[in-house]
Motif scaffolding. Structure first.
Motif, short mmCIF file in Angstrom:
data_model
loop_
_atom_site.label_atom_id
_atom_site.label_comp_id
_atom_site.label_asym_id
_atom_site.label_seq_id
_atom_site.Cartn_x
_atom_site.Cartn_y
_atom_site.Cartn_z
N PRO B 80 8.12 8.25 11.22
CA PRO B 80 7.51 9.38 12.02
C PRO B 80 6.00 9.65 11.66
N LEU B 81 5.48 9.57 10.50
CA LEU B 81 4.21 9.53 10.09
C LEU B 81 3.56 8.31 10.90
N GLY B 84 3.48 8.61 14.69
CA GLY B 84 2.58 9.53 15.02
C GLY B 84 1.25 9.49 15.02
N THR B 85 0.79 8.64 13.51
CA THR B 85 -0.78 8.38 13.67
C THR B 85 -1.30 7.36 14.80
N ILE B 87 0.14 6.90 17.73
CA ILE B 87 0.03 7.57 19.05
C ILE B 87 -1.30 8.32 19.28
N TYR B 88 -1.73 9.04 17.96
CA TYR B 88 -2.92 9.61 18.26
C TYR B 88 -3.89 8.84 18.49
N ILE B 102 -9.86 7.67 9.90
CA ILE B 102 -8.18 7.31 9.59
C ILE B 102 -7.97 5.72 9.28
N GLY B 105 -9.00 4.83 5.98
CA GLY B 105 -7.91 5.30 4.90
C GLY B 105 -6.71 4.54 4.97
N SER B 106 -6.30 4.13 6.29
CA SER B 106 -4.97 3.36 6.30
C SER B 106 -5.30 1.82 5.57
N GLU B 107 -6.25 1.30 5.86
CA GLU B 107 -6.70 -0.03 5.42
C GLU B 107 -6.77 0.10 3.82
N LEU B 109 -5.36 1.90 1.88
CA LEU B 109 -4.13 2.44 1.17
C LEU B 109 -3.29 0.88 1.41
N PHE B 144 4.81 5.79 1.26
CA PHE B 144 3.22 6.01 0.90
C PHE B 144 2.84 4.56 1.17
N LEU B 147 3.48 2.98 4.73
CA LEU B 147 2.91 3.63 5.76
C LEU B 147 1.68 2.74 6.47
N ILE B 151 1.79 2.11 10.74
CA ILE B 151 0.77 2.48 11.75
C ILE B 151 0.09 1.21 12.22
#
Lengths: 285, 278
Positions: B80-81, B84-85, B87-88, B102, B105-107, B109, B144, B147, B151
């Motif tokens: 879901p996280l 959701g990310t 979609i946003y 964003i 941060g994802s990269e 992570l 985590f 994620l 994404i």
């Protein structure tokens, strides 16, 4: 405002909150690792951590230099093994192979990425380590063994990102070069590789990040002895292994020192990621 | 020194062939070696009996259950996280500072090594939040870790849905959210699933992040708060401590076959999806 409009706005806000999850997680991880790891570094001084040669946690001596050198050695070793093979595969598959062969081989190579690191480590233990011990001497558990296994492990990263950046080079570049009478290899060497350079460098940096962060495979084959190796046949301990080997029983300052090890690892990885990001951003610009 | 270009071309071609051949050979060798030594051990009984004597005898039943439980909960948290990310990022905003942060941060992570996740999960979930070595601690840590994959793949899948799909939906009077739920997500589903399946594969093979958060208890887990050992951790412990080589090979064979099937399914799904929209 109608109910529908209000719902839409609420949904947008909820999505924004969710979208911040990755950044927040990154922030929380950073804060936790640093808040657990840095106090002890301040207490004993950064120099004693980064340049100290002795790791005797029970006697408050936390020198990480052997592990830093260990990590650097196996990472460079893995690049020496992985980069030539990775680039050769990427060049072969984009420039020299038939379409059909590429469609068969590329997914097979990408499957390499799915094999768990413990399996690579195990293969190292049962095949590579005895082979090195019998043919080159030493304990077998060594920088050499770790470098070879890590070299294999970073292949998928290097190959798939290099292939992407080679394929992104416009066809017209190659056609122009061929039209001038260059052979395929001359075209690859002087035109395609130059145009794809930043993507290839990014792939190598990301492979490096993977090698330096790898833990389980390295624990199984690098020998884990805390000393500065004199040859590639000597055993070595990396930063990651240091954390994983002692985490189970460490407490007090010993545990904080392991978090300090994590801090150093974290900083190295972040620098590498930023470098990879910058090089690929340059490509897009 | 002058080298004949045609000679150089021929030599390079042979070399490139050779290097590629070696790479492919190494992959096949690893898989066949494990399967050759592991498959003779694997049978119905091996899969359905509990490990005995620390794994010296018996099967791997509890570790299979542990792996499934841990992976399932991690996926339930991360999906879901991740979606959701995505979609946003794709539907609700333009490229700006926030999306850049964003994405960055994802990269980042994605680049963090699993041992750091393990260290973090251990200090936060296991000790600070007093969840102990448990499926929940392990799953949160794994969630985590996977994620960023979810994404990225979801974002790509949503982006590849043609824009006129949305226009048709808007022209029928749907709101943005209705369009996302009824038009965009169903069309992007196979692509999103690919990311989820790849994450399942990664969770199943993970060791460093799990061993310090989910522990290594061999009992059958009874709740989210039981410690549990996954197949990968079981394999690691048996191989490293030399408890039983045949059983270690057997576990590795089950692990590799599971992950290969998962990755092949993901790959085929992605292929179908790409074909549909290009």
């Amino acid at each position: 405002m109608t109910r529908l409009e209000r719902n839409e706005r609420l949904i947008k806000i909820a999505l924004l909150v969710i979208a911040c999850s990755a950044v927040s997680i990154l922030a929380v991880i950073t804060i936790f690792i640093f808040s657990e790891g840095t106090p002890i570094m301040f207490k004993y001084g950064f120099k004693s951590f980064l340049l100290g040669l002795d790791w005797y946690p029970s006697e408050q001596s936390f020198g990480l230099l052997p592990m830093i050198i260990g990590s650097v050695m196996v990472t460079l070793g893995s690049l020496i093994v992985g980069v030539p093979f990775g680039l050769a595969c990427a060049i072969f598959l984009t420039e020299f192979s038939s379409r059909r062969l590429r469609h068969i081989l590329k997914p097979i190579i990408e499957l390499l990425a799915g094999i768990p690191s413990v399996v690579y480590g195990f293969i190292g233990v049962v095949i590579l380590v005895p082979f090195i011990r019998e043919n080159f001497g030493g304990p077998g558990l060594s920088v050499l063994a770790a470098s070879i296994i890590l070299g294999i492990m970073i292949l998928p990263t290097i190959i798939s990102i290099s292939i992407d950046s080679l394929q992104a080079v416009p066809r017209s570049y190659r056609e122009g070069s061929i039209a001038l009478g260059a052979t395929k290899w001359q075209t690859t060497k002087m035109v395609t590789l130059k145009a794809a350079r930043s993507g290839i460098i990014a792939s190598i940096i990301l492979g490096m990040g993977r090698a330096i962060g790898e833990t389980m495979a390295v624990i199984m084959i690098a020998g884990n002895a805390i000393n500065i190796p004199h040859s590639v046949l000597d055993p070595v301990r990396t930063l990651t292994s240091n954390i994983a080997l002692e985490m189970g029983y460490a407490s007090g300052e010993h545990r904080e020192a392991l978090f300090a090890t994590g801090v150093i690892l974290f900083v190295i990885i972040m620098v590498l990621n930023t470098l990879a990001n910058l090089t690929s951003a340059k490509r897009k610009a | 020194m002058h080298i004949n270009p045609r000679l150089e071309e021929a030599v390079v071609k042979v070399l490139l062939w050779l290097f590629t051949l070696i790479t492919v050979f190494v992959l096949f060798f690893i898989i066949f070696y494990i399967l050759k030594h592991g498959l003779p051990v694997v049978n119905y009984q091996f899969l359905t009996t509990d490990p005995m004597d620390m794994g010296k005898s018996g099967g791997i039943y509890t570790t299979i259950i542990g792996t499934i439980a841990l992976t399932l909960v991690a996926i339930l948290i991360a999906t879901p996280l991740g979606i959701g990310t995505a979609i946003y990022l794709t539907e609700y905003t333009r490229e700006n500072k926030i999306t850049k942060i964003i994405r960055f941060g994802s990269e980042c992570l994605a680049g963090i090594p699993s041992i750091i996740f393990g260290l973090f999960g251990f200090i936060l979930f296991v000790t600070k939040l007093k969840m102990g070595w448990s499926i929940l601690s392990g799953s949160l840590t794994l969630a985590f870790m996977i994620l960023p994959t979810i994404i990225r793949t979801s974002e790509e899948a949503i982006k590849s849905v043609p824009y006129n799909f949305r226009e048709v939906s808007y022209s029928l009077g749907s709101t943005q959210w209705q369009t996302v739920i009824k038009v965009v997500l169903p069309s992007a589903l196979p692509g999103i699933l690919t990311g989820v399946i790849l994450s399942v594969g990664r969770s199943i093979g993970e060791t460093a992040a799990v061993i310090f958060t989910a522990g290594s208890a061999l009992r059958l887990p009874t709740s989210l708060f039981s410690s549990s050992r996954t197949m990968a951790v079981h394999f690691y412990i048996m191989a490293r401590e030399g408890i039983s080589m045949p059983n270690a090979y057997g576990t590795a064979a089950v692990l590799i076959i599971t992950i290969l099937i998962i990755n092949i399914v993901a790959y085929r799904l992605m292929h179908k999806f790409i074909k549909k929209y290009s």
